[in-house]
Design a protein around this motif. Sequence first.
Motif, mmCIF file in Angstrom:
data_model
loop_
_atom_site.group_PDB
_atom_site.id
_atom_site.type_symbol
_atom_site.label_atom_id
_atom_site.label_comp_id
_atom_site.label_asym_id
_atom_site.label_seq_id
_atom_site.Cartn_x
_atom_site.Cartn_y
_atom_site.Cartn_z
ATOM 1 N N ASP A 203 0.845 -1.204 0.000
ATOM 2 C CA ASP A 203 0.000 0.000 0.000
ATOM 3 C C ASP A 203 0.879 1.252 0.000
ATOM 4 O O ASP A 203 0.996 1.944 1.009
ATOM 5 C CB ASP A 203 -0.917 -0.016 1.224
ATOM 6 N N LEU A 205 0.584 4.283 -1.333
ATOM 7 C CA LEU A 205 -0.033 5.588 -1.075
ATOM 8 C C LEU A 205 -0.427 5.726 0.387
ATOM 9 O O LEU A 205 -0.373 6.828 0.946
ATOM 10 C CB LEU A 205 -1.250 5.797 -1.987
ATOM 11 N N VAL A 244 -5.199 -2.138 0.975
ATOM 12 C CA VAL A 244 -5.431 -0.696 1.041
ATOM 13 C C VAL A 244 -5.860 -0.350 2.468
ATOM 14 O O VAL A 244 -6.904 -0.804 2.934
ATOM 15 C CB VAL A 244 -6.509 -0.263 0.040
ATOM 16 N N THR A 266 -7.658 5.361 -3.383
ATOM 17 C CA THR A 266 -6.335 4.738 -3.461
ATOM 18 C C THR A 266 -6.402 3.463 -4.297
ATOM 19 O O THR A 266 -5.556 3.228 -5.173
ATOM 20 C CB THR A 266 -5.820 4.413 -2.048
ATOM 21 N N MET A 436 -5.901 9.723 -6.334
ATOM 22 C CA MET A 436 -5.413 9.863 -4.960
ATOM 23 C C MET A 436 -3.969 10.359 -4.886
ATOM 24 O O MET A 436 -3.633 11.181 -4.035
ATOM 25 C CB MET A 436 -5.548 8.524 -4.224
#
Length: 712
Positions: A203, A205, A244, A266, A436
Amino acid sequence: MSNQSMDAATPTFNEFPPTPYEEWRKAIDKILKGAPFEKRLITKTYEDIDLQPMYRQEDIEGLPHLNGLPGFTPYLRGATPMGYAASSWDVAQEMPYSTPAAFNAALKADLERGQNAVNIVLDRPTLAGVDADQAEADDVGKGGLSISSVADLAAALDGVDLEKTPIYIQASTSALTFTALLAALVKQQGKSLDKVRGAIGMDPLGQLARDGRLPRDLDGIYEVMAQLAAWAKSNAPQLRTITVQGHPYHNGGATTTQELAFALATAVDYLRALQARGLSIDDAAPRFRFALSIGSNFFMEIARLRAARVLWAKIIQAFGGNEESQKMRLHARTSAWNQTVYDPHVNLLRATTEAFSGAVGGCDSLHISPFDELLRVPDEFARRVARNTHTVLREESHVTKTVDPAGGSWYVENLTDAVARKTWGIFQEIEKQGGMAKALEAGWPQNQVADTASKRAANIAKRKDIFVGTNMYPNMKETRIEPAPVDAWAVQNERKEALKAVRAKASGNKQAALDTLAKGGANTVESAISAAAAGATLGEIAQAARTNAKPGPTINSIRAERGAQAFERLRQVTESFAARTGQPPQVFLATMGPLTQHKGRADFTTAFLGVGGFETIYPSGFDTPDAAAQAALASNAKAVVICSTDATYPDIVPMLAQTLKKANPDVTVLLAGYPAEHVEAFKAAGVDDFIHLAANCQSLLTTLQKKMGVAQ
C-alpha cells in the motif's frame, strides 16, 4: 378453553392503531417548551449526516439495494450467501513482538487458544527494507517484528502450517522482499504455494500519507505491484498482494466517510496502474484487500462496512469486472485513535463495542486491540481478554447465527445509504483532482483530515466528546501500568547474531541471484525468491530490487494524534510536578453554605480539576465569605474555587474574591458555574475564570497549570 374463546381473548394489532408521526411531534414539542427540535433531538455527525431521534418505514422508501440478498451483487448484506453461519471472521490478532523467538512464543500460545490467523506487523527498518544489523538500535523491533531473512521468518512461524493458517503481513513497500521470503520458506518446507491464503499488504499511497515519503518512485513501485499481482494469480491464487489501509487517515482524526473514500480512491489509482501494465480488471481486483479502523460510533461503523461493499462493487462494475471480482475482502481493526493511556481498562470496553460493530457489519478478519497496547507490548492477560472478545461475540452473542444481523433496520439501512452517498461525494472530488496520488501531492486529503481533527479537538477540549477516564470521570486513585523497559541494544545484538549466522550459511549462488534481480525485467518476483532461497537477506534483496530506482515522492504527511493525547499531556505535566514536589497541586474549594447548597458544584469541580491531575481541598462548608477566605489562605493553595448557587453568588462572590485578592494578589480565583448576568461584575471583583459545563476544560486547566507554577 376453546379455540373460539382463545381467539376472542387474543388481541390483534388492529386494537392498537398506530400513532401518527405528527402527534408524536406535538408531544415532543410540548416537552421541549419552545426549544428547537432540530437542535435538541437531531444529532449532526462529523460525516455531516443528521441522525434522527426516531426512524420510520418511510425513511427507507426508495433506497437502492434493499432487496439484495447475501452473496449477490452489490454485496450490501455480505459477500457469501450464508455469512458467518458458514464461516466466521478470521481472528487475526496483531503480534507486536520484536524478535522471531518472542513472536513465535506468543503466536503458538494464542493459536492454541482461539486465534486462527497470523497477523504480522513489521518494525520500521523491516518495512524500509533495512536489515536489523544496519538499522539504528532504537528502531529495531520497535512497534513490530524484525525480520531480515528466510531463517527469521521460519523461526517466527515455527509450528505454523501455512497451508491451513491464513497469514496477513503488513508489508507496504517491502511487499516484494516479503513475498520472496515467504515463498522461499513455503518451498523450503515442501508446502504448496497455491494453498497459502492471506495477504501481503502492499500500500504505497497509504505509506506515503502516513510517513510523507516513499523509498522509490511510484512508477517503479507500481511495476512491482503489477508483477506481484500477476505472480500471485499464477502461483498463489489465494494470496492477496495489495492491502489498502484506511488507518493513516483514521489515526489522523478522519471521519468514517473520509477514511473509506480515501481507501477507495487509493484502490482506484492502483487498479489503473495495474491495467496500464497489462492486467485485466478480473486479474487485478481479486488481489485487493481493504483494512479499516473501527471507531466508537456503533451504528455508523456498521453502516460504513455495509456501504463499503456496495461502493467497491460499483467501482469494479464500472471497470467492467465480473461479479466475483466485485466482492470486497475486508479486514477491520479496532481504533487506535480512541485508545487512552489513563484508565486503560476502559480500552477493553471501547474495543468491545468497536469489535461488535465490525462483526455486525460483516468484516472478514478482525484485530481487537489489547487494552494495554499503547503502554507496552501486550502481556498474556491482555491478549487473552482481547482474543476472548472474539470468542464471546462468536459463541455467546449469537451474532453469527444471522446473516446481516442489522439488515432491515430502518436506522441502519437509512444510515448505510447516507454513508455511501457522502463517501461517494468525497471519492468523486478526488477523481476530479486526477486521483489519490495527485490529491495527496496537492495536500487535499491532508487538509480534509486536519479540518476534521480540528473540529474533534475543539469538542474534546470542551468535553462535548468524552474520553472516559481522561477528559471526563478521571480515576484519581489509578495505579499506572508502567511499560516494561526495553533493552534496545540487547534486541539488536540478538538480531545481529541471527543475521551473522544467515550470512555465513548463504549459498554461493546468492550473488548471482542478486545480480539477476538487479537487472530487473519481467521475472522480478521469481528472481527475488531465488535470492531469498540462496540466503540473501531482506536488505540485500531490497537493495538489489531498487538498483535503478528513482527517488521517491515526498509530501506533507497525515498528522497522527490520538483524541485523548492533549488531556494526557495535561495530566503528565501535573504528575511531573507531583514527582518534583512530593504532592499534586492543590486547589481549595470555598464551599459556601450547607451541603445541599454547594455539593453539586463542588463535586463537579473536583472531577473537572481531576482531569488535569489537580487535588482539591474539600471542606464541609462555610457560613460567611470571611471564614471561607481565611481557610483558603491558610491552606496555601494557589487556586480557590467558590462553590455555591447562582442565587447566593451576588452576596458571596464580590466580598470573597476581593478578600482573597487583597491578601494574595497571585491567588487564582475561580467560580463554579456561569451566572451570565453577573459575569462581568464578578470578574471586576477578582474572579479569573469560570468552571461550568460549556467551559473549555483543556484551555482552563492549561492556564491554571501555568498560573500555579505546575508547568515548567
